[in-house]
Write a protein that holds these residues in place. Structure first.
Motif, PDB file in Angstrom:
ATOM      1  N   VAL A 243       0.852  -1.173   0.000  1.00  0.00           N
ATOM      2  CA  VAL A 243       0.000   0.000   0.000  1.00  0.00           C
ATOM      3  C   VAL A 243       0.898   1.236   0.000  1.00  0.00           C
ATOM      4  CG1 VAL A 243      -1.720   1.287   1.304  1.00  0.00           C
ATOM      5  CG2 VAL A 243      -1.805  -1.191   1.264  1.00  0.00           C
ATOM      6  N   ASN A 244       0.664   2.108  -0.954  1.00  0.00           N
ATOM      7  CA  ASN A 244       1.455   3.334  -0.955  1.00  0.00           C
ATOM      8  C   ASN A 244       0.742   4.409  -0.119  1.00  0.00           C
ATOM      9  OD1 ASN A 244      -0.352   4.942  -2.529  1.00  0.00           O
ATOM     10  ND2 ASN A 244       0.470   4.085  -4.411  1.00  0.00           N
ATOM     11  N   GLU A 245       1.425   5.484   0.120  1.00  0.00           N
ATOM     12  CA  GLU A 245       0.885   6.527   1.003  1.00  0.00           C
ATOM     13  C   GLU A 245      -0.390   7.160   0.464  1.00  0.00           C
ATOM     14  OE1 GLU A 245       4.069   9.251   1.721  1.00  0.00           O
ATOM     15  OE2 GLU A 245       4.969   7.950   3.208  1.00  0.00           O
ATOM     16  N   TRP A 246      -0.504   7.306  -0.840  1.00  0.00           N
ATOM     17  CA  TRP A 246      -1.703   7.933  -1.389  1.00  0.00           C
ATOM     18  C   TRP A 246      -2.914   7.044  -1.189  1.00  0.00           C
ATOM     19  CZ3 TRP A 246      -0.476  10.869  -6.552  1.00  0.00           C
ATOM     20  CH2 TRP A 246       0.443  11.867  -6.281  1.00  0.00           C
ATOM     21  N   GLU A 247      -2.742   5.735  -1.286  1.00  0.00           N
ATOM     22  CA  GLU A 247      -3.857   4.821  -1.036  1.00  0.00           C
ATOM     23  C   GLU A 247      -4.255   4.850   0.435  1.00  0.00           C
ATOM     24  OE1 GLU A 247      -2.464   1.041  -2.354  1.00  0.00           O
ATOM     25  OE2 GLU A 247      -2.679   1.510  -4.465  1.00  0.00           O
ATOM     26  N   GLU A 248      -3.267   4.994   1.295  1.00  0.00           N
ATOM     27  CA  GLU A 248      -3.542   4.964   2.732  1.00  0.00           C
ATOM     28  C   GLU A 248      -4.084   6.285   3.262  1.00  0.00           C
ATOM     29  OE1 GLU A 248      -1.270   3.691   6.871  1.00  0.00           O
ATOM     30  OE2 GLU A 248      -0.227   3.530   4.965  1.00  0.00           O
ATOM     31  N   PHE A 249      -3.475   7.396   2.827  1.00  0.00           N
ATOM     32  CA  PHE A 249      -3.822   8.693   3.395  1.00  0.00           C
ATOM     33  C   PHE A 249      -4.600   9.608   2.463  1.00  0.00           C
ATOM     34  CE2 PHE A 249       0.209   7.446   5.483  1.00  0.00           C
ATOM     35  CZ  PHE A 249      -0.295   7.241   6.746  1.00  0.00           C
ATOM     36  N   GLY A 250      -4.550   9.355   1.180  1.00  0.00           N
ATOM     37  CA  GLY A 250      -5.243  10.197   0.222  1.00  0.00           C
ATOM     38  C   GLY A 250      -4.276  10.931  -0.688  1.00  0.00           C
ATOM     39  N   ASP A 251      -4.733  11.263  -1.867  1.00  0.00           N
ATOM     40  CA  ASP A 251      -3.934  11.965  -2.869  1.00  0.00           C
ATOM     41  C   ASP A 251      -3.886  13.449  -2.511  1.00  0.00           C
ATOM     42  OD1 ASP A 251      -2.855  13.209  -5.067  1.00  0.00           O
ATOM     43  OD2 ASP A 251      -4.189  12.267  -6.523  1.00  0.00           O
ATOM     44  N   PRO A 252      -2.709  13.995  -2.187  1.00  0.00           N
ATOM     45  CA  PRO A 252      -2.635  15.406  -1.796  1.00  0.00           C
ATOM     46  C   PRO A 252      -2.977  16.376  -2.924  1.00  0.00           C
ATOM     47  CG  PRO A 252      -0.440  14.476  -1.993  1.00  0.00           C
ATOM     48  CD  PRO A 252      -1.406  13.342  -2.151  1.00  0.00           C
ATOM     49  N   HIS A 253      -3.061  15.885  -4.156  1.00  0.00           N
ATOM     50  CA  HIS A 253      -3.446  16.752  -5.268  1.00  0.00           C
ATOM     51  C   HIS A 253      -4.962  16.922  -5.356  1.00  0.00           C
ATOM     52  CE1 HIS A 253       0.617  15.302  -6.500  1.00  0.00           C
ATOM     53  NE2 HIS A 253       0.754  16.608  -6.674  1.00  0.00           N
ATOM     54  N   ASP A 254      -5.697  16.062  -4.667  1.00  0.00           N
ATOM     55  CA  ASP A 254      -7.150  16.156  -4.607  1.00  0.00           C
ATOM     56  C   ASP A 254      -7.515  17.084  -3.442  1.00  0.00           C
ATOM     57  OD1 ASP A 254      -9.700  14.853  -3.075  1.00  0.00           O
ATOM     58  OD2 ASP A 254      -9.945  14.761  -5.262  1.00  0.00           O
ATOM     59  N   ALA A 255      -8.350  18.081  -3.684  1.00  0.00           N
ATOM     60  CA  ALA A 255      -8.657  19.102  -2.666  1.00  0.00           C
ATOM     61  C   ALA A 255      -9.279  18.510  -1.405  1.00  0.00           C
ATOM     62  CB  ALA A 255      -9.575  20.168  -3.254  1.00  0.00           C
ATOM     63  N   ALA A 256     -10.211  17.582  -1.550  1.00  0.00           N
ATOM     64  CA  ALA A 256     -10.865  16.984  -0.380  1.00  0.00           C
ATOM     65  C   ALA A 256      -9.875  16.143   0.423  1.00  0.00           C
ATOM     66  CB  ALA A 256     -12.051  16.131  -0.815  1.00  0.00           C
ATOM     67  N   ALA A 257      -9.038  15.372  -0.274  1.00  0.00           N
ATOM     68  CA  ALA A 257      -8.041  14.555   0.422  1.00  0.00           C
ATOM     69  C   ALA A 257      -7.012  15.445   1.111  1.00  0.00           C
ATOM     70  CB  ALA A 257      -7.359  13.610  -0.562  1.00  0.00           C
ATOM     71  N   ARG A 258      -6.596  16.515   0.459  1.00  0.00           N
ATOM     72  CA  ARG A 258      -5.627  17.443   1.049  1.00  0.00           C
ATOM     73  C   ARG A 258      -6.183  18.060   2.326  1.00  0.00           C
ATOM     74  NH1 ARG A 258      -4.291  19.907  -3.196  1.00  0.00           N
ATOM     75  NH2 ARG A 258      -5.860  21.539  -3.150  1.00  0.00           N
ATOM     76  N   ALA A 259      -7.455  18.413   2.330  1.00  0.00           N
ATOM     77  CA  ALA A 259      -8.079  18.981   3.536  1.00  0.00           C
ATOM     78  C   ALA A 259      -8.129  17.946   4.657  1.00  0.00           C
ATOM     79  CB  ALA A 259      -9.479  19.487   3.210  1.00  0.00           C
ATOM     80  N   ALA A 260      -8.433  16.697   4.302  1.00  0.00           N
ATOM     81  CA  ALA A 260      -8.479  15.636   5.310  1.00  0.00           C
ATOM     82  C   ALA A 260      -7.096  15.380   5.892  1.00  0.00           C
ATOM     83  CB  ALA A 260      -9.051  14.359   4.699  1.00  0.00           C
ATOM     84  N   ILE A 261      -6.083  15.374   5.044  1.00  0.00           N
ATOM     85  CA  ILE A 261      -4.712  15.163   5.509  1.00  0.00           C
ATOM     86  C   ILE A 261      -4.298  16.301   6.438  1.00  0.00           C
ATOM     87  CG2 ILE A 261      -2.295  15.095   4.777  1.00  0.00           C
ATOM     88  CD1 ILE A 261      -3.310  13.720   2.175  1.00  0.00           C
ATOM     89  N   ALA A 262      -4.596  17.525   6.064  1.00  0.00           N
ATOM     90  CA  ALA A 262      -4.231  18.682   6.891  1.00  0.00           C
ATOM     91  C   ALA A 262      -4.942  18.661   8.239  1.00  0.00           C
ATOM     92  CB  ALA A 262      -4.540  19.976   6.150  1.00  0.00           C
ATOM     93  N   ALA A 263      -6.122  18.058   8.297  1.00  0.00           N
ATOM     94  CA  ALA A 263      -6.888  18.010   9.550  1.00  0.00           C
ATOM     95  C   ALA A 263      -6.213  17.146  10.604  1.00  0.00           C
ATOM     96  CB  ALA A 263      -8.300  17.501   9.278  1.00  0.00           C
ATOM     97  N   TYR A 264      -5.442  16.147  10.185  1.00  0.00           N
ATOM     98  CA  TYR A 264      -4.760  15.317  11.175  1.00  0.00           C
ATOM     99  C   TYR A 264      -3.237  15.385  11.082  1.00  0.00           C
ATOM    100  CZ  TYR A 264      -4.562  11.762   7.435  1.00  0.00           C
ATOM    101  OH  TYR A 264      -4.366  11.095   6.263  1.00  0.00           O
ATOM    102  N   ALA A 265      -2.704  16.223  10.237  1.00  0.00           N
ATOM    103  CA  ALA A 265      -1.258  16.361  10.092  1.00  0.00           C
ATOM    104  C   ALA A 265      -0.678  17.053  11.327  1.00  0.00           C
ATOM    105  CB  ALA A 265      -0.927  17.144   8.830  1.00  0.00           C
ATOM    106  N   PRO A 266       0.281  16.434  12.000  1.00  0.00           N
ATOM    107  CA  PRO A 266       0.807  16.989  13.255  1.00  0.00           C
ATOM    108  C   PRO A 266       1.376  18.396  13.138  1.00  0.00           C
ATOM    109  CG  PRO A 266       1.574  14.740  12.941  1.00  0.00           C
ATOM    110  CD  PRO A 266       0.879  15.137  11.673  1.00  0.00           C
ATOM    111  N   LEU A 267       2.128  18.687  12.100  1.00  0.00           N
ATOM    112  CA  LEU A 267       2.727  20.020  12.000  1.00  0.00           C
ATOM    113  C   LEU A 267       1.679  21.108  11.826  1.00  0.00           C
ATOM    114  CD1 LEU A 267       5.914  19.391   9.842  1.00  0.00           C
ATOM    115  CD2 LEU A 267       5.757  19.831  12.286  1.00  0.00           C
ATOM    116  N   GLN A 268       0.670  20.847  11.017  1.00  0.00           N
ATOM    117  CA  GLN A 268      -0.386  21.836  10.824  1.00  0.00           C
ATOM    118  C   GLN A 268      -1.200  22.020  12.104  1.00  0.00           C
ATOM    119  OE1 GLN A 268       0.547  19.632   8.612  1.00  0.00           O
ATOM    120  NE2 GLN A 268       0.915  20.780   6.747  1.00  0.00           N
ATOM    121  N   ARG A 269      -1.455  20.942  12.818  1.00  0.00           N
ATOM    122  CA  ARG A 269      -2.223  21.043  14.064  1.00  0.00           C
ATOM    123  C   ARG A 269      -1.427  21.733  15.157  1.00  0.00           C
ATOM    124  NH1 ARG A 269      -5.781  15.946  15.382  1.00  0.00           N
ATOM    125  NH2 ARG A 269      -6.426  17.469  16.901  1.00  0.00           N
ATOM    126  N   ALA A 270      -0.112  21.495  15.200  1.00  0.00           N
ATOM    127  CA  ALA A 270       0.725  22.095  16.241  1.00  0.00           C
ATOM    128  C   ALA A 270       0.791  23.604  16.102  1.00  0.00           C
ATOM    129  CB  ALA A 270       2.129  21.503  16.192  1.00  0.00           C
TER     130      ALA A 270
END
Length: 125
Positions: free
Chosen positions: A1-28
Motif C-alpha cells: 500500500v502506498n501513502e496515497w492509497e492509505e492517506f489520500g492523494d494530496p493533489h485532490d482538494a478533499a483529500a488534502r483537507a483531510a490530511i491537513a486536519a490530522y497532520a501533526p505540524l499543521q495542528r501544532a
C-alpha cells in the motif's frame, strides 16, 4: 500500500483537507498550550525520519512559546528499540522517569488519557 492509497492523494482538494486536519505540524501551529511530551525518534528507523520529531517539537515550541513543553530524545536504535538487556531496561525506564519528572499532575493526566481496556473495569484514581 502506498501513502496515497492509505492517506489520500494530496493533489485532490478533499483529500488534502483531510490530511491537513490530522497532520501533526499543521495542528501544532494552532495550539496555545501543550502537555509535556517526550518524543523519541530512532536514528536507525527506516520507517519514520528522525527529523520529523524535531520539526514537530519546533512547531509546538513556536506556537506555545514554551521550550520545556516538548523534549526530544534521539538515540541510535531502530524502529522497535532494543530487544533485551540493559538497553531494553533503559528504553522502558526513560518514559517513566520523564513522567515522574513532570510532576504529579502530568502523571495523573497521562494515566487518565489511556483508554480503559474493554475487558477491564479497573479505574485509576
Amino acid at each position: 500500500v502506498n501513502e496515497w492509497e492509505e492517506f489520500g492523494d494530496p493533489h485532490d482538494a478533499a483529500a488534502r483537507a483531510a490530511i491537513a486536519a490530522y497532520a501533526p505540524l499543521q495542528r501544532a501551529a494552532g495550539v496555545e498550550s501543550f502537555p509535556p511530551c517526550l518524543l523519541r525518534p530512532a536514528l536507525r528507523d527506516a520507517r519514520t525520519g528522525w527529523w520529523e520529531s524535531f520539526k514537530f517539537a519546533a512547531a509546538v515550541r513556536d506556537a506555545t512559546g514554551d521550550a520545556a513543553t516538548v523534549v526530544v530524545h534521539a538515540d541510535d536504535r531502530g524502529h522497535f528499540g532494543p530487544a533485551a538487556g540493559r538497553a531494553r531496561a533503559y528504553d522502558a525506564a526513560l518514559p517513566v522517569a520523564f513522567l515522574l519528572a513532570c510532576g504529579e499532575d502530568a502523571l495523573a493526566a497521562a494515566v487518565d488519557a489511556v483508554p480503559a481496556d474493554e475487558t477491564s473495569d479497573a479505574t485509576f484514581t
